[in-house]
Design a protein around this motif. Structure first.
Motif, PDB file in Angstrom:
ATOM      1  N   GLY A   1       0.781  -1.223   0.000  1.00  0.00           N
ATOM      2  CA  GLY A   1       0.000   0.000   0.000  1.00  0.00           C
ATOM      3  C   GLY A   1       0.814   1.275   0.000  1.00  0.00           C
ATOM      4  N   ARG A   2       0.089   2.390   0.000  1.00  0.00           N
ATOM      5  CA  ARG A   2       0.699   3.719   0.018  1.00  0.00           C
ATOM      6  C   ARG A   2       0.924   4.138   1.467  1.00  0.00           C
ATOM      7  N   ARG A   3       2.074   4.719   1.734  1.00  0.00           N
ATOM      8  CA  ARG A   3       2.415   5.063   3.112  1.00  0.00           C
ATOM      9  C   ARG A   3       3.032   6.458   3.189  1.00  0.00           C
ATOM     10  N   LEU A   4       2.737   7.099   4.313  1.00  0.00           N
ATOM     11  CA  LEU A   4       3.289   8.422   4.596  1.00  0.00           C
ATOM     12  C   LEU A   4       3.849   8.408   6.011  1.00  0.00           C
ATOM     13  N   THR A   5       5.018   8.987   6.201  1.00  0.00           N
ATOM     14  CA  THR A   5       5.603   9.082   7.535  1.00  0.00           C
ATOM     15  C   THR A   5       6.240  10.442   7.714  1.00  0.00           C
ATOM     16  N   THR A   6       6.117  10.982   8.899  1.00  0.00           N
ATOM     17  CA  THR A   6       6.718  12.275   9.201  1.00  0.00           C
ATOM     18  C   THR A   6       7.108  12.312  10.666  1.00  0.00           C
ATOM     19  N   GLY A   7       8.106  13.118  10.991  1.00  0.00           N
ATOM     20  CA  GLY A   7       8.566  13.141  12.367  1.00  0.00           C
ATOM     21  C   GLY A   7       9.329  14.399  12.711  1.00  0.00           C
ATOM     22  N   TYR A   8       9.473  14.614  14.023  1.00  0.00           N
ATOM     23  CA  TYR A   8      10.160  15.794  14.541  1.00  0.00           C
ATOM     24  C   TYR A   8      10.999  15.382  15.751  1.00  0.00           C
ATOM     25  N   GLN A   9      12.174  15.984  15.865  1.00  0.00           N
ATOM     26  CA  GLN A   9      13.053  15.719  17.002  1.00  0.00           C
ATOM     27  C   GLN A   9      13.461  17.035  17.652  1.00  0.00           C
TER      28      GLN A   9
ATOM     29  N   GLY B   1      13.699  17.227  11.449  1.00  0.00           N
ATOM     30  CA  GLY B   1      12.435  16.653  11.027  1.00  0.00           C
ATOM     31  C   GLY B   1      12.588  15.922   9.706  1.00  0.00           C
ATOM     32  N   PHE B   2      11.569  15.160   9.349  1.00  0.00           N
ATOM     33  CA  PHE B   2      11.612  14.426   8.085  1.00  0.00           C
ATOM     34  C   PHE B   2      10.194  14.184   7.587  1.00  0.00           C
ATOM     35  N   LEU B   3      10.097  13.860   6.303  1.00  0.00           N
ATOM     36  CA  LEU B   3       8.826  13.533   5.663  1.00  0.00           C
ATOM     37  C   LEU B   3       9.120  12.542   4.550  1.00  0.00           C
ATOM     38  N   GLY B   4       8.342  11.464   4.461  1.00  0.00           N
ATOM     39  CA  GLY B   4       8.547  10.478   3.413  1.00  0.00           C
ATOM     40  C   GLY B   4       7.236   9.910   2.912  1.00  0.00           C
ATOM     41  N   TYR B   5       7.161   9.645   1.620  1.00  0.00           N
ATOM     42  CA  TYR B   5       5.959   9.050   1.018  1.00  0.00           C
ATOM     43  C   TYR B   5       6.370   7.893   0.115  1.00  0.00           C
ATOM     44  N   ILE B   6       5.619   6.781   0.202  1.00  0.00           N
ATOM     45  CA  ILE B   6       5.906   5.572  -0.580  1.00  0.00           C
ATOM     46  C   ILE B   6       4.683   5.243  -1.425  1.00  0.00           C
ATOM     47  N   HIS B   7       4.919   4.893  -2.689  1.00  0.00           N
ATOM     48  CA  HIS B   7       3.813   4.600  -3.605  1.00  0.00           C
ATOM     49  C   HIS B   7       4.144   3.348  -4.424  1.00  0.00           C
ATOM     50  N   PRO B   8       3.256   2.347  -4.421  1.00  0.00           N
ATOM     51  CA  PRO B   8       3.495   1.153  -5.253  1.00  0.00           C
ATOM     52  C   PRO B   8       3.265   1.461  -6.727  1.00  0.00           C
ATOM     53  N   LEU B   9       4.120   0.939  -7.597  1.00  0.00           N
ATOM     54  CA  LEU B   9       3.929   1.146  -9.028  1.00  0.00           C
ATOM     55  C   LEU B   9       2.718   0.382  -9.531  1.00  0.00           C
TER      56      LEU B   9
ATOM     57  N   ARG C   1      14.619  15.572   4.583  1.00  0.00           N
ATOM     58  CA  ARG C   1      15.063  15.705   5.967  1.00  0.00           C
ATOM     59  C   ARG C   1      15.636  17.107   6.156  1.00  0.00           C
ATOM     60  N   TYR C   2      15.591  17.591   7.373  1.00  0.00           N
ATOM     61  CA  TYR C   2      16.236  18.874   7.654  1.00  0.00           C
ATOM     62  C   TYR C   2      16.795  18.856   9.064  1.00  0.00           C
ATOM     63  N   ARG C   3      17.784  19.678   9.294  1.00  0.00           N
ATOM     64  CA  ARG C   3      18.273  19.975  10.637  1.00  0.00           C
ATOM     65  C   ARG C   3      18.491  21.477  10.740  1.00  0.00           C
ATOM     66  N   ASN C   4      17.868  22.078  11.731  1.00  0.00           N
ATOM     67  CA  ASN C   4      18.009  23.505  11.995  1.00  0.00           C
ATOM     68  C   ASN C   4      18.891  23.666  13.230  1.00  0.00           C
ATOM     69  N   PHE C   5      20.043  24.295  13.060  1.00  0.00           N
ATOM     70  CA  PHE C   5      20.985  24.450  14.157  1.00  0.00           C
ATOM     71  C   PHE C   5      20.690  25.673  15.028  1.00  0.00           C
ATOM     72  N   GLY C   6      19.636  26.420  14.701  1.00  0.00           N
ATOM     73  CA  GLY C   6      19.279  27.586  15.495  1.00  0.00           C
ATOM     74  C   GLY C   6      20.102  28.805  15.123  1.00  0.00           C
ATOM     75  N   ASN C   7      20.046  29.813  15.982  1.00  0.00           N
ATOM     76  CA  ASN C   7      20.745  31.074  15.733  1.00  0.00           C
ATOM     77  C   ASN C   7      22.039  31.167  16.538  1.00  0.00           C
ATOM     78  N   PHE C   8      23.021  31.804  15.942  1.00  0.00           N
ATOM     79  CA  PHE C   8      24.312  32.046  16.585  1.00  0.00           C
ATOM     80  C   PHE C   8      24.557  33.552  16.643  1.00  0.00           C
ATOM     81  N   VAL C   9      25.240  33.998  17.683  1.00  0.00           N
ATOM     82  CA  VAL C   9      25.552  35.417  17.830  1.00  0.00           C
ATOM     83  C   VAL C   9      26.804  35.747  17.031  1.00  0.00           C
ATOM     84  N   ARG C  10      26.698  36.785  16.209  1.00  0.00           N
ATOM     85  CA  ARG C  10      27.841  37.247  15.428  1.00  0.00           C
ATOM     86  C   ARG C  10      28.583  38.327  16.224  1.00  0.00           C
ATOM     87  N   THR C  11      29.910  38.185  16.323  1.00  0.00           N
ATOM     88  CA  THR C  11      30.718  39.187  17.038  1.00  0.00           C
ATOM     89  C   THR C  11      31.901  39.618  16.181  1.00  0.00           C
TER      90      THR C  11
END
Length: 339
Positions: free
Chosen positions: A78-86, A95-103, A121-131
């Motif tokens: 079948g068709r499947r969808l998965t997503t997540g957050y850390q 976070g990530f997002l994935g979709y699977i589809h049978p031919l 997939r993504y990773r956000n490292f946040g903000n850093f202070v510039r000096t």
């Protein structure tokens, strides 16, 4: 299929011996650590797999196999969808997002089990202070990594599956950017053919995957070094032994830029609509500090809640003085007759 069976077990056996030999010969310090680009690609994905300590290469029997062993997708229906957050340490989140589809939508009669998919997939490292050089603050800046990919898998027989991912990686640090491309190649062999009526005992599978084979296309600076990608070899096995009410899994993982480490996990699903998970990885030794050498480092714990065609997964990973990590994953099966 006898040749395929011998080939898979020979590859897995040979690589397992190589991984163990690498562990025995490993130095106390490894000069290759930190020499690869896009190290985010080595991080674990999905609450279920993390709850099992990251031991998911041989199991790979849900949509998160996209990120562990793409061959496992061919055994799904079948068709499947998965997503997540850390929620990670130091304000980092992923976070990530994935979709699977049978031919072929009629999975029951499609012996090839061909699947295609897309993921990110993504990773956000946040903000850093510039000096400036004197320490005066000049505002802030951000850093992030993005991965976009496509997937293909199919059955090579009743028990053997193969799969591959192709992905593009983009990373930015302030105004500096870097790009790269990679592929994942996987095999999975089902020791006993799984079916929906007799899945509770005697099921087992082994898997082999090579991840992040590729190259950096552009460095962060003009004329800068194009560091290699963080390739990884994973070998794993999983099963539901007769007389034991749990699924057990184990992996041996060899990053090209680090020493071998191991992961083991157990999953108990005898309670209706509830799954309990626990795992351990030897990589947890890296979470220990001089101030905190707690023996809990490397352990993880998780829960799964099954709600009709949905499953919600949660995983908790203590990281000693570094903090703790929480993950949540939501998966959906669009075709209830396969669920």
């Amino acid at each position: 299929m006898r040749f395929s069976k011998v080939l898979v077990f020979s590859l897995i056996g040979g690589l397992s011996l190589s991984l163990v030999s690498g562990l025995v010969l490993a130095d106390e310090t490894n000069s290759r650590v930190g020499t690869r680009n896009f190290n985010f690609l080595k991080s674990d994905v999905g609450a279920r797999a993390v709850g099992l300590g990251g031991a998911f290469t041989g199991l790979s029997d849900d949509a998160s196999a996209l990120f562990y062993n793409p061959a496992g997708i061919a055994a799904l229906d079948g068709r499947r969808l998965t997503t997540g957050y850390q929620n990670f340490v130091a304000g980092i989140n992923t976070g990530f997002l994935g979709y699977i589809h049978p031919l072929n939508r009629d999975d029951v009669t499609d012996k090839s089990g061909q699947k295609v998919g897309v993921f990110m997939r993504y990773r956000n490292f946040g903000n850093f202070v510039r000096t400036d050089i004197a320490g005066a603050e000049l505002g802030d800046f951000g850093a992030a990594t993005l991965v976009f990919g496509g997937h293909y898998s199919r059955r090579l027989g009743k028990k053997l599956q193969a799969g591959a991912n192709a992905k593009i990686v983009y990373s930015n640090f302030d105004s500096f950017t870097s790009t790269g491309g990679a592929v994942d190649l996987g095999l999975r062999y089902t020791i006993r053919k799984r079916n929906h009526e007799l899945r509770k005992r005697g099921f087992g599978s082994v898997g082999l995957v090579v991840q992040n084979l590729g190259a950096t296309f552009s460095a962060f600076t003009n004329g800068g070094t194009k560091e290699p990608l963080p390739a990884v070899v994973r070998v794993g096995a999983a099963g539901r032994p007769r007389g034991v009410p749990v699924t057990l899994s184990a992996d041996a993982i060899k990053p090209f830029d680090n020493d071998v480490y191991f992961a083991v996990g157990a999953e108990y699903d005898e309670i209706e609509k509830l799954v309990i998970r626990a795992g351990w990885t030897s990589f947890g030794e890296n979470f220990k500090t001089l101030a905190d050498k707690s023996s809990i480092a490397g352990f993880s714990f998780g829960l799964g809640f099954k709600l009709e065609r949905y499953e919600i997964g949660y995983a908790f990973t203590p990281m000693n003085n570094l903090g703790e990590s929480h993950r949540i994953t939501i998966s959906h099966n669009f075709d209830p007759f396969f669920y």
